[in-house]
Motif scaffolding. Structure first.
Motif, mmCIF file in Angstrom:
data_model
loop_
_atom_site.group_PDB
_atom_site.id
_atom_site.type_symbol
_atom_site.label_atom_id
_atom_site.label_comp_id
_atom_site.label_asym_id
_atom_site.label_seq_id
_atom_site.Cartn_x
_atom_site.Cartn_y
_atom_site.Cartn_z
ATOM 1 N N VAL A 12 0.861 -1.060 0.035
ATOM 2 C CA VAL A 12 0.021 -0.033 -0.029
ATOM 3 C C VAL A 12 0.853 1.174 -0.075
ATOM 4 C CG1 VAL A 12 -1.887 -1.073 1.149
ATOM 5 C CG2 VAL A 12 -0.216 0.027 2.596
ATOM 6 N N GLN A 13 0.103 2.412 -0.012
ATOM 7 C CA GLN A 13 0.929 3.735 -0.102
ATOM 8 C C GLN A 13 0.758 4.323 1.094
ATOM 9 O OE1 GLN A 13 2.902 4.991 -2.726
ATOM 10 N NE2 GLN A 13 2.356 2.853 -3.583
ATOM 11 N N ALA A 14 1.749 5.007 1.520
ATOM 12 C CA ALA A 14 1.604 5.654 2.804
ATOM 13 C C ALA A 14 0.557 6.789 2.914
ATOM 14 C CB ALA A 14 3.033 6.792 2.930
ATOM 15 N N GLY A 15 0.101 6.635 3.885
ATOM 16 C CA GLY A 15 -1.410 7.228 4.247
ATOM 17 C C GLY A 15 -2.749 6.593 4.134
ATOM 18 N N ASP A 16 -2.386 5.201 3.437
ATOM 19 C CA ASP A 16 -3.506 4.398 2.944
ATOM 20 C C ASP A 16 -4.118 3.584 4.380
ATOM 21 O OD1 ASP A 16 -2.777 3.105 -0.306
ATOM 22 O OD2 ASP A 16 -3.551 5.193 0.409
ATOM 23 N N SER A 17 -5.109 3.076 4.159
ATOM 24 C CA SER A 17 -5.658 2.219 5.090
ATOM 25 C C SER A 17 -5.720 0.520 4.581
ATOM 26 C CB SER A 17 -7.086 2.546 5.381
ATOM 27 O OG SER A 17 -7.181 3.891 6.165
ATOM 28 N N LEU A 18 -5.567 -0.293 5.535
ATOM 29 C CA LEU A 18 -5.421 -1.757 5.285
ATOM 30 C C LEU A 18 -5.957 -2.478 6.443
ATOM 31 C CD1 LEU A 18 -4.481 -3.707 3.212
ATOM 32 C CD2 LEU A 18 -2.502 -4.058 4.693
ATOM 33 N N GLY A 19 -6.863 -3.437 6.152
ATOM 34 C CA GLY A 19 -7.548 -4.509 7.335
ATOM 35 C C GLY A 19 -6.657 -5.766 6.997
ATOM 36 N N LYS A 87 2.096 4.383 7.768
ATOM 37 C CA LYS A 87 3.301 4.830 7.385
ATOM 38 C C LYS A 87 4.398 3.942 6.842
ATOM 39 C CE LYS A 87 2.827 7.678 11.377
ATOM 40 N NZ LYS A 87 3.284 8.256 13.004
ATOM 41 N N HIS A 88 5.535 4.370 6.464
ATOM 42 C CA HIS A 88 6.564 3.393 5.690
ATOM 43 C C HIS A 88 7.029 2.521 6.912
ATOM 44 C CE1 HIS A 88 9.754 1.916 3.438
ATOM 45 N NE2 HIS A 88 10.692 2.197 4.512
ATOM 46 N N GLU A 89 7.333 3.169 8.207
ATOM 47 C CA GLU A 89 7.861 2.335 9.272
ATOM 48 C C GLU A 89 6.822 1.225 9.590
ATOM 49 O OE1 GLU A 89 7.709 5.534 8.977
ATOM 50 O OE2 GLU A 89 7.182 6.632 10.879
ATOM 51 N N ASP A 90 5.578 1.216 9.313
ATOM 52 C CA ASP A 90 4.725 0.115 9.578
ATOM 53 C C ASP A 90 5.175 -1.160 8.890
ATOM 54 O OD1 ASP A 90 2.211 2.716 9.710
ATOM 55 O OD2 ASP A 90 3.232 1.491 11.519
#
Length: 125
Positions: A12-19, A87-90
């Motif tokens: 995903v891109q930074a700022g996106d949501s994901l479940g 975030k990228h660090e996630d």
């Protein structure tokens, strides 16, 4: 024995949501406290979130508080992790874990008895 299978990880891109989802089988799911942990390459396993067997209490790492939400559906034997403002660090492999003991430290990975194989989340910056 509890068998855990995670799903939902992707790029995903930074700022996106994901479940993410973690489906459990083998024992009575509602008897187990559940946790999400993550591990990035070259880093130690890190606590993300945890939830009590009834769903009455949740716990979060400071790094994800306000962005991630853990929930569970005991009727579906599934625990979820909704991740917003990624975030990228996630970026990491995310694993769910289960423990039946009532007295335990949610953020301590050693406390958990059963683990899934993990699902990869990659956040492009």
């Amino acid at each position: 024995q509890v068998h855990l299978v995670e799903s939902g990880g992707r790029l995903v891109q930074a700022g996106d949501s994901l479940g993410l989802s973690c489906a459990a089988s083998g024992r009575t799911f509602s008897n187990y406290n559940m946790g999400w942990f993550r591990q990035a390459p070259g880093k130690e396993r890190e606590f993300v979130a945890a939830i009590r067997e009834s769903g009455s209490r949740t716990y979060y790492a400071d790094s994800v508080k306000g962005r991630f939400t853990i929930s569970r559906d005991n009727a579906k034997n599934t625990v979820y992790l909704q991740m917003n403002s990624l975030k990228h660090e996630d970026t990491a492999a995310y694993s769910c874990a289960a423990v039946q003991r009532r007295t335990y430290i949610p953020g301590n990975w050693n406390a958990y008895d059963y683990w899934g194989q993990g699902t990869q989340v990659t956040v492009a910056s």
